[in-house]
Design a protein around this motif. Structure first.
Motif, PDB file in Angstrom:
ATOM      1  N   LEU A  92       0.709  -1.173  -0.046  1.00 28.42           N
ATOM      2  CA  LEU A  92      -0.093   0.098  -0.089  1.00 28.42           C
ATOM      3  C   LEU A  92       0.708   1.155   0.103  1.00 28.42           C
ATOM      4  CD1 LEU A  92      -2.737  -1.001   2.732  1.00 28.42           C
ATOM      5  CD2 LEU A  92      -3.051  -1.200   0.258  1.00 28.42           C
ATOM      6  N   ASP A 156     -11.205   9.389   9.864  1.00 23.76           N
ATOM      7  CA  ASP A 156     -11.115   7.636   9.921  1.00 23.76           C
ATOM      8  C   ASP A 156     -12.093   7.020   8.885  1.00 23.76           C
ATOM      9  OD1 ASP A 156      -9.501   7.637  12.082  1.00 23.76           O
ATOM     10  OD2 ASP A 156     -11.211   8.554  13.434  1.00 23.76           O
ATOM     11  N   ASN A 157     -12.447   8.014   8.022  1.00 21.22           N
ATOM     12  CA  ASN A 157     -13.226   7.294   6.746  1.00 21.22           C
ATOM     13  C   ASN A 157     -12.499   6.231   6.134  1.00 21.22           C
ATOM     14  OD1 ASN A 157     -15.198   7.095   4.595  1.00 21.22           O
ATOM     15  ND2 ASN A 157     -14.263   8.657   3.327  1.00 21.22           N
ATOM     16  N   GLU A 158     -13.157   5.309   5.690  1.00 23.60           N
ATOM     17  CA  GLU A 158     -12.440   3.856   5.471  1.00 23.60           C
ATOM     18  C   GLU A 158     -11.759   4.161   4.020  1.00 23.60           C
ATOM     19  OE1 GLU A 158     -10.826   0.317   5.238  1.00 23.60           O
ATOM     20  OE2 GLU A 158     -12.160   1.281   6.870  1.00 23.60           O
ATOM     21  N   ALA A 159     -11.853   4.958   3.032  1.00 16.58           N
ATOM     22  CA  ALA A 159     -11.516   5.147   1.992  1.00 16.58           C
ATOM     23  C   ALA A 159      -9.688   5.485   2.130  1.00 16.58           C
ATOM     24  CB  ALA A 159     -11.977   6.480   1.048  1.00 16.58           C
ATOM     25  N   ARG A 161      -8.212   5.063   5.468  1.00 17.92           N
ATOM     26  CA  ARG A 161      -7.884   4.360   6.395  1.00 17.92           C
ATOM     27  C   ARG A 161      -7.320   3.024   5.798  1.00 17.92           C
ATOM     28  NH1 ARG A 161      -7.988   3.990  11.750  1.00 17.92           N
ATOM     29  NH2 ARG A 161      -8.128   1.891  11.516  1.00 17.92           N
ATOM     30  N   ALA A 162      -7.617   2.745   4.729  1.00 16.20           N
ATOM     31  CA  ALA A 162      -7.250   1.660   4.223  1.00 16.20           C
ATOM     32  C   ALA A 162      -5.813   1.895   3.527  1.00 16.20           C
ATOM     33  CB  ALA A 162      -7.819   1.327   2.885  1.00 16.20           C
ATOM     34  N   THR A 163      -5.438   3.156   3.466  1.00 16.79           N
ATOM     35  CA  THR A 163      -4.152   3.623   2.877  1.00 16.79           C
ATOM     36  C   THR A 163      -3.192   3.793   4.262  1.00 16.79           C
ATOM     37  OG1 THR A 163      -4.244   5.922   2.861  1.00 16.79           O
ATOM     38  CG2 THR A 163      -5.132   4.554   1.067  1.00 16.79           C
ATOM     39  N   ARG A 164      -3.653   3.374   5.461  1.00 14.21           N
ATOM     40  CA  ARG A 164      -2.699   3.769   6.637  1.00 14.21           C
ATOM     41  C   ARG A 164      -2.661   2.469   7.584  1.00 14.21           C
ATOM     42  NH1 ARG A 164      -5.961   9.185   7.071  1.00 14.21           N
ATOM     43  NH2 ARG A 164      -6.780   7.947   8.719  1.00 14.21           N
ATOM     44  N   PRO A 165      -2.059   1.674   6.932  1.00 17.02           N
ATOM     45  CA  PRO A 165      -2.309   0.286   7.753  1.00 17.02           C
ATOM     46  C   PRO A 165      -1.421   0.260   9.149  1.00 17.02           C
ATOM     47  CG  PRO A 165      -0.534  -0.070   6.077  1.00 17.02           C
ATOM     48  CD  PRO A 165      -1.489   1.267   5.747  1.00 17.02           C
ATOM     49  N   LYS A 169      -7.191   5.067  14.955  1.00 14.49           N
ATOM     50  CA  LYS A 169      -8.176   6.170  15.032  1.00 14.49           C
ATOM     51  C   LYS A 169      -8.142   7.436  15.768  1.00 14.49           C
ATOM     52  CE  LYS A 169     -12.026   3.248  13.388  1.00 14.49           C
ATOM     53  NZ  LYS A 169     -13.463   2.853  13.589  1.00 14.49           N
TER      54      LYS A 169
END
Length: 269
Positions: A92, A156-159, A161-165, A169
């Motif tokens: 990612l 913390d929108n999922e779109a 958050r998926a790029t910040r493993p 939050k």
């Protein structure tokens, strides 16, 4: 104005290459030149610069107040300077979705400076899109509707958050006008983004989704954007109020290392 300063605007709706300026040694004339060019072109590109954390921070300070970035700890001794690194084993890339920086803050960033330290042999370009032009492309009816709306922006929108493993939050939320007026140019522009905007104020996410998804698709259209090919020693300086950006993730197995500084902004109006 120094005649050695040159602007080359490639064909497209946003962005300009600036040459004839050593960013380690700029005077007030060069600062004024860059400010004016940024207002006109929204994102500026510089090649063949030799910067480190200290000189990047000093450069950024000439255009605003550097501030720490909420999701990445700054470098030791330079808390406002963050490393953005994608290692060969990573899949990612940080921030890998169309976005406007820190829209989840009450006062989102005015702009950012990003400097290329280690660049993949190929790939790793960044796309920028002109949010003035996106707004201007909409019908007068849609412009009128959007001009009366506020939107919720969530860190913390999922779109995104998926790029910040692995990140925790933050619980950062801000409500901003869907159409903001740029404080310098006084022009209206669309101010929602796929990474952070979740819904219109006073509406549910499901009610908001059809219009937001339409706008997110419009923002991604190539007629509003430019593509910057990074090289070692390149710097991009963008007006975060008037554009969005998207770092491409097409260099698996290679290192990409950047230095970045964000500048404090104002409350969107």
């Amino acid at each position: 104005m120094n005649s050695d300063y040159q602007i080359d605007q490639p064909a497209g709706p946003i962005g300009a290459n600036i040459s004839g300026i050593d960013l380690n040694n700029i005077n007030s004339t060069a600062v004024d030149f860059i400010r004016k060019a940024l207002s006109e072109h929204v994102v500026l590109f510089f090649r063949d610069q030799a910067l480190d954390a200290a000189s990047l921070l000093e450069l950024a300070s000439k255009f605003g107040s550097p501030v720490p970035y909420p999701f990445v700890k700054g470098l030791s001794g330079f808390p406002e300077v963050v490393e953005v690194i994608k290692r060969p084993e990573d899949t990612l890339n940080f921030g890998g979705v169309w976005h406007s920086d820190t829209a989840y803050l009450e006062t989102p960033a005015m702009g950012a400076l990003l400097y290329g330290v280690d660049i993949p042999k190929r790939g790793g370009d960044t796309l920028f899109t002109n949010m003035y032009n996106v707004f201007d492309s909409l019908s007068t009816g849609m412009q009128s509707f959007l001009g009366s709306q506020m939107a919720i922006n969530d860190a913390d929108n999922e779109a995104i958050r998926a790029t910040r493993p692995g990140s925790t939050k933050k619980g950062l939320l801000a409500t901003h006008p869907v159409v903001r007026t740029h404080p310098v140019t006084k022009r209206p522009l669309l101010y929602i983004n796929k990474a952070h905007t979740t819904r219109f104020a006073g509406m549910s996410e499901s009610e908001s989704a059809p219009i937001l998804n339409f706008l997110f698709e419009r923002i991604m259209q190539p007629e509003f954007s430019c593509r910057f090919q990074w090289q070692r020693g390149s710097l991009a300086f963008w007006d975060n109020r008037a554009c969005q950006h998207y770092p491409l993730n097409d260099y698996q197995g290679e290192l990409r290392k950047m230095l970045r500084v964000s500048l404090a902004g104002d409350k969107p109006r």
